[in-house]
Design an enzyme around this catalytic site. Structure first.
Site, PDB file in Angstrom:
ATOM      1  N   GLY A 266       0.828  -1.206   0.000  1.00 38.33           N
ATOM      2  CA  GLY A 266       0.000   0.000   0.000  1.00 38.33           C
ATOM      3  C   GLY A 266       0.861   1.253   0.000  1.00 38.33           C
TER       4      GLY A 266
ATOM      5  N   ARG B 168      -7.903  -2.592  -2.205  1.00 36.40           N
ATOM      6  CA  ARG B 168      -7.764  -1.475  -1.252  1.00 36.40           C
ATOM      7  C   ARG B 168      -8.003  -0.125  -1.946  1.00 36.40           C
ATOM      8  NH1 ARG B 168      -2.429  -2.219   2.133  1.00 36.40           N
ATOM      9  NH2 ARG B 168      -3.438  -0.601   3.391  1.00 36.40           N
TER      10      ARG B 168
ATOM     11  N   ASP C 280      -0.425   0.168  13.176  1.00 37.62           N
ATOM     12  CA  ASP C 280       0.015  -1.152  12.695  1.00 37.62           C
ATOM     13  C   ASP C 280       0.240  -2.145  13.837  1.00 37.62           C
ATOM     14  OD1 ASP C 280      -0.128  -0.262  10.106  1.00 37.62           O
ATOM     15  OD2 ASP C 280       1.989   0.248   9.970  1.00 37.62           O
TER      16      ASP C 280
ATOM     17  N   ARG D  27      -8.267  -5.911   9.396  1.00 41.20           N
ATOM     18  CA  ARG D  27      -7.508  -6.360  10.576  1.00 41.20           C
ATOM     19  C   ARG D  27      -8.361  -6.445  11.842  1.00 41.20           C
ATOM     20  NH1 ARG D  27      -1.610  -3.550   9.539  1.00 41.20           N
ATOM     21  NH2 ARG D  27      -0.869  -5.180   8.137  1.00 41.20           N
TER      22      ARG D  27
ATOM     23  N   ARG E 262       1.217  -8.901   9.471  1.00 43.74           N
ATOM     24  CA  ARG E 262       1.136  -8.555  10.899  1.00 43.74           C
ATOM     25  C   ARG E 262       0.204  -9.495  11.666  1.00 43.74           C
ATOM     26  NH1 ARG E 262       4.588  -4.471  10.760  1.00 43.74           N
ATOM     27  NH2 ARG E 262       4.389  -2.969   9.076  1.00 43.74           N
TER      28      ARG E 262
HETATM   29  C1  S3P Z   1       2.348   3.921   6.305  1.00 39.32           C
HETATM   30  C2  S3P Z   1       1.233   4.535   6.811  1.00 39.32           C
HETATM   31  C3  S3P Z   1       0.146   3.784   7.454  1.00 39.32           C
HETATM   32  C4  S3P Z   1       0.583   2.391   7.886  1.00 39.32           C
HETATM   33  C5  S3P Z   1       1.342   1.689   6.808  1.00 39.32           C
HETATM   34  C6  S3P Z   1       2.588   2.480   6.426  1.00 39.32           C
HETATM   35  C7  S3P Z   1       3.371   4.761   5.642  1.00 39.32           C
HETATM   36  O1  S3P Z   1      -0.920   3.634   6.533  1.00 39.32           O
HETATM   37  O2  S3P Z   1      -0.530   1.614   8.266  1.00 39.32           O
HETATM   38  O3  S3P Z   1       1.748   0.412   7.244  1.00 39.32           O
HETATM   39  O4  S3P Z   1       4.503   4.301   5.441  1.00 39.32           O
HETATM   40  O5  S3P Z   1       3.044   5.917   5.336  1.00 39.32           O
HETATM   41  P1  S3P Z   1      -2.040   4.773   6.353  1.00 39.32           P
HETATM   42  O6  S3P Z   1      -1.397   5.980   5.815  1.00 39.32           O
HETATM   43  O7  S3P Z   1      -3.026   4.191   5.376  1.00 39.32           O
HETATM   44  O8  S3P Z   1      -2.616   4.973   7.710  1.00 39.32           O
END
Ligand code: S3P
Length: 430
Positions: A95, A123, A316, A347, A389
């Protein structure tokens, strides 16, 4: 599929460990190193499936990246010399790669297409597509560009003032990265502070960026200068071993050189609140990121309430915090964490299902969970939902279960922590 059967720990957790480099910071170091003028060396880079997606994305755009163990050398091409790729870019399960790269691609005066694995394909991408379109990027994909695969035609961006509608560092970072290529000023306001690694690193690379409380302002179209990056250990990886020491009676464990950026240390606050003994030593700050050694000693745990502004600081870690709460006396409540439903898997559902299958008592709510402790975990069969996770949380739970825990598939752990089982063996002697 890689099933794994784990036996309970026969002794307390002890010793010390150095966890791998921070995933969020590793992604950002590749991105800014590629967009800077000159050569950037990254040390303690996280070698993992997710971070290699960002490395491969920039190789496709014409950046030369040399890898030697956990050291990477990036021959940055500046903001204007990336090349239109011949083939679609693959974001895998990541993501962070997807959202942050869409910010970069929106700034490119050429066409790209991008896709992900079946999990990432479900997503939401509209959260970045919407502000990047308002800046002038062109996106097309299913449901008006809400999901991967996406076609992107970038270039000619203009700065915007954007108030984040979701608590998300990925969205904030995508807008900032688009803003690097935009004419004028990009301003972002967030209601609740989320991780600020992008802002810290942009400043270290010489961007014209100012932050004050929840407000960020950056001037676009100014060049970045190559800057070496030392990546701190990932507190989100350390969290699994912090949890191990917190739930196995008699344990004491030191985790070396872990990132202690305030926007990520919610788990430390929660552990202290629940009664665990936590101490921190050898603090240092490099490139705006603080790191240090964390020592965790087991103490009896008590329930707590986790809500509001602390949520982005431990988002996380919530699956493993639910495990810790299952070992605390009383009812732990987690709320304001609806974002958990949009992670690598839902989750909330996956944590509740995994923990209940092995003997815990957890109820799902729309935006969190209620964990009734203290439960004696029985062990049994559990599913990881191809979420790294969730798989690691279940592996840590096995330490205190009466019987073996069988996890259906642990292959997802390579997404963020390929050495996880080696490290688990190192501290449990099993
Ligand atoms: C992340 C931001 C978070 C986190 C992801 C890593 C990042 O997601 O859950 O594991 O590196 O910017 P969100 O921005 O969707 O909250």
């Amino acid at each position: 599929m890689k099933e794994m059967t784990l036996a309970p720990a026969s002794s307390p957790i002890s010793g010390e460990l150095q966890v791998p480099g921070d995933k969020s910071i590793s992604h950002r170091a590749i991105i800014l190193g590629s967009l800077a003028e000159g050569t950037t060396t990254i040390t303690q880079f996280l070698i993992s499936e997710d971070t290699s997606r960002t490395v491969e994305a920039f190789r496709r755009l014409g950046v030369e990246i040399e890898e030697k163990g956990t050291s990477l050398k990036i021959h940055g091409r500046g903001l204007a010399a990336l090349q239109e790729p011949y083939e679609p870019i693959y974001f895998g399960n990541s993501g962070t790669t997807a959202r942050l790269m869409l910010g970069v691609l929106a700034g490119m005066p050429f066409f790209t297409s991008a896709y992900g694995d079946p999990h990432l394909t479900r997503r939401p991408m509209d959260r970045v597509v919407e502000p990047l379109s308002a800046m002038g990027g062109h996106f097309d994909g299913r449901n008006n560009g809400s999901y991967l695969p996406l076609a992107v035609r970038g270039g000619n961006l203009k700065g915007i003032h954007y108030t984040l509608p979701v608590k998300s560092a990925q969205v904030k970072s995508a807008v900032l990265l688009g803003g690097l290529f935009a004419e004028g000023t990009t301003e972002i306001t967030e209601e609740t502070p989320s991780r600020n690694h992008t802002e810290n690193m942009l400043e270290a690379f010489g961007a014209d960026i100012k932050t004050s409380g929840c407000h960020i302002q950056m001037t676009g179209e100014s060049s970045l200068a190559a800057t070496d990056v030392t990546v701190p250990g990932d507190i989100s990886s350390a969290a699994f071993f912090m949890a191990a020491a917190a739930i196995v009676p008699g344990s004491k464990l030191t985790l070396r050189r872990v990132g202690l950026n305030h926007s990520r240390t919610g788990i430390i606050d929660v552990l202290i609140e629940m009664g665990t003994q936590v101490s921190i030593a050898n603090k240092q700050t490099i490139g705006g990121e603080t790191f240090g050694d964390i020592t965790i000693a087991h103490r009896p745990l008590k329930a707590t309430v986790i809500e509001s502004d602390i949520i982005p600081r431990l988002i996380d870690e919530l699956p493993v915090i639910a495990l810790i709460a299952s070992q605390a006396e009383g009812e732990t409540i987690i709320r304001d964490a609806e974002e958990l439903r949009l992670k690598e898997t839902d989750r909330i559902q996956a944590t509740v299902d995994g923990l209940n299958r092995i003997g815990a008592d957890v109820e799902p709510t729309a935006d969190g969970m209620i964990i009734n402790g203290k439960s004696a975990l029985t062990g049994g069969q559990a599913k990881a939902y191809h979420d790294h996770r969730i798989a690691m949380m279940l592996a840590i739970a096995s330490l205190i279960a009466k019987q073996k825990v069988v996890i259906d598939d642990v292959s997802s752990i390579a997404i963020s922590y390929p050495d996880f089982f080696q490290h688990l063996r190192d501290i449990t002697n099993r």
